[in-house]
Design a protein around this motif. Sequence first.
Motif, PDB file in Angstrom:
ATOM      1  N   HIS A 101       0.828  -1.195   0.000  1.00 46.41           N
ATOM      2  CA  HIS A 101       0.000   0.000   0.000  1.00 46.41           C
ATOM      3  C   HIS A 101       0.865   1.249   0.000  1.00 46.41           C
ATOM      4  O   HIS A 101       2.070   1.208   0.268  1.00 46.41           O
ATOM      5  CB  HIS A 101      -0.954   0.017   1.201  1.00 46.41           C
ATOM      6  N   ILE A 102       0.221   2.378  -0.314  1.00 49.43           N
ATOM      7  CA  ILE A 102       0.858   3.686  -0.288  1.00 49.43           C
ATOM      8  C   ILE A 102       0.210   4.488   0.828  1.00 49.43           C
ATOM      9  O   ILE A 102      -1.012   4.462   1.000  1.00 49.43           O
ATOM     10  CB  ILE A 102       0.683   4.407  -1.640  1.00 49.43           C
ATOM     11  N   THR A 103       1.018   5.196   1.589  1.00 45.02           N
ATOM     12  CA  THR A 103       0.529   6.047   2.666  1.00 45.02           C
ATOM     13  C   THR A 103       0.702   7.506   2.278  1.00 45.02           C
ATOM     14  O   THR A 103       1.735   7.883   1.705  1.00 45.02           O
ATOM     15  CB  THR A 103       1.294   5.770   3.976  1.00 45.02           C
ATOM     16  N   LEU A 155       5.489   3.247  -0.093  1.00 44.55           N
ATOM     17  CA  LEU A 155       5.771   4.630  -0.462  1.00 44.55           C
ATOM     18  C   LEU A 155       5.007   5.551   0.473  1.00 44.55           C
ATOM     19  O   LEU A 155       3.867   5.264   0.840  1.00 44.55           O
ATOM     20  CB  LEU A 155       5.337   4.883  -1.915  1.00 44.55           C
ATOM     21  N   LEU A 156       5.642   6.666   0.863  1.00 48.88           N
ATOM     22  CA  LEU A 156       4.991   7.704   1.647  1.00 48.88           C
ATOM     23  C   LEU A 156       4.936   8.967   0.795  1.00 48.88           C
ATOM     24  O   LEU A 156       5.946   9.371   0.211  1.00 48.88           O
ATOM     25  CB  LEU A 156       5.770   7.981   2.930  1.00 48.88           C
ATOM     26  N   VAL A 200      11.065  13.051   6.126  1.00 53.64           N
ATOM     27  CA  VAL A 200      11.968  12.516   5.102  1.00 53.64           C
ATOM     28  C   VAL A 200      13.185  11.862   5.731  1.00 53.64           C
ATOM     29  O   VAL A 200      13.609  10.779   5.319  1.00 53.64           O
ATOM     30  CB  VAL A 200      12.402  13.636   4.127  1.00 53.64           C
ATOM     31  N   VAL A 201      13.764  12.507   6.742  1.00 54.79           N
ATOM     32  CA  VAL A 201      14.995  11.982   7.331  1.00 54.79           C
ATOM     33  C   VAL A 201      14.727  10.956   8.430  1.00 54.79           C
ATOM     34  O   VAL A 201      15.668  10.356   8.941  1.00 54.79           O
ATOM     35  CB  VAL A 201      15.869  13.125   7.884  1.00 54.79           C
ATOM     36  N   VAL A 258      10.076   8.449   0.015  1.00 56.75           N
ATOM     37  CA  VAL A 258       9.138   9.542   0.271  1.00 56.75           C
ATOM     38  C   VAL A 258       9.051  10.413  -0.978  1.00 56.75           C
ATOM     39  O   VAL A 258      10.072  10.783  -1.559  1.00 56.75           O
ATOM     40  CB  VAL A 258       9.602  10.413   1.457  1.00 56.75           C
ATOM     41  N   VAL A 259       7.829  10.736  -1.387  1.00 49.83           N
ATOM     42  CA  VAL A 259       7.616  11.639  -2.516  1.00 49.83           C
ATOM     43  C   VAL A 259       6.983  12.920  -1.998  1.00 49.83           C
ATOM     44  O   VAL A 259       5.977  12.882  -1.286  1.00 49.83           O
ATOM     45  CB  VAL A 259       6.719  11.011  -3.602  1.00 49.83           C
TER      46      VAL A 259
END
Length: 295
Positions: free
Chosen positions: A4-6, A101-102, A125-126, A132-133
Amino acid sequence: MKHHITVGVDGSPESRAAARWAAREAVLRQVSLRLVHAVDWPLDPVFPGLGRQDVDRWADHALTGTVRELHERHPHLEISTRCLTARPAAALAAEAADAGLLVLGSRGLGGLVGFLVGSVAMSTVVATDTPVVLVRVADDPEDAEDSDGPSAGSRAEVVVGVDIHEACDRVLAFAFEEAARRDRPLRAVHGWKMPAAYSYVPFFDPDDERDIARSVTRMVEDVLLPWRHKFPEVSVSHDVRMGSAGEHLVRASRGAGLLVVGRHVRRSPFGAHLGSAAHAVLHHAAAPVAVIAHG
């Protein structure tokens, strides 16, 4: 396999653009979508008189409104929601742990200027090893397709930053997979600089620059070669230029459907955990940016 994508949702135009982008990506990947809203309670004193019921009502509105909009565009997409009481960056990073993916929204500065990356997005992100997009409102034009077909952005080329000095298999794997999924060409970008010793040479031979450029280009081609074999269906080009990698990537992002960059995984609690190229891209790219942790 993460299925899944979050996407982080807070009701802002930026998060709605991110949700629409994430929904299109979920359709491309044929996976489900999870919407996450996180609020740090109690709220900052700058919100006097705002009670917990008001916060819960706002969270419910943000989530249900986004679900309704996405189902209108993608009626067959499976969507779930989660509302969490926690610091948003920590909650989103935790939710990303079991996602493929986030996706996060980021304020666009307009035109070709790029992003204004907020503290939540940067901290998230870090804080996660999950790709992460970051998506701006400008990356989600009003005339984008509303069906389950690919969007205009998915039809543009994918650009990836290549580092010949570090192993970047995760970065290249993500970029090639995205290009193959979209059936779009992939452009690999690398920026190089003359060795520091040359700054002390009184008479510089232009042939040296050409020789170094040819050598660097061969190294980039060698890095790409196994991935060309693994993804023969992807049309690949490379852009190797002297100068700042960040500047070349920002320039290449204009008109791209997705820009992919890597960041080193650092276990130290200090520092921004981003290289100079990734930092430049996050603030100035004119396309959605995928940040891939590696190393």
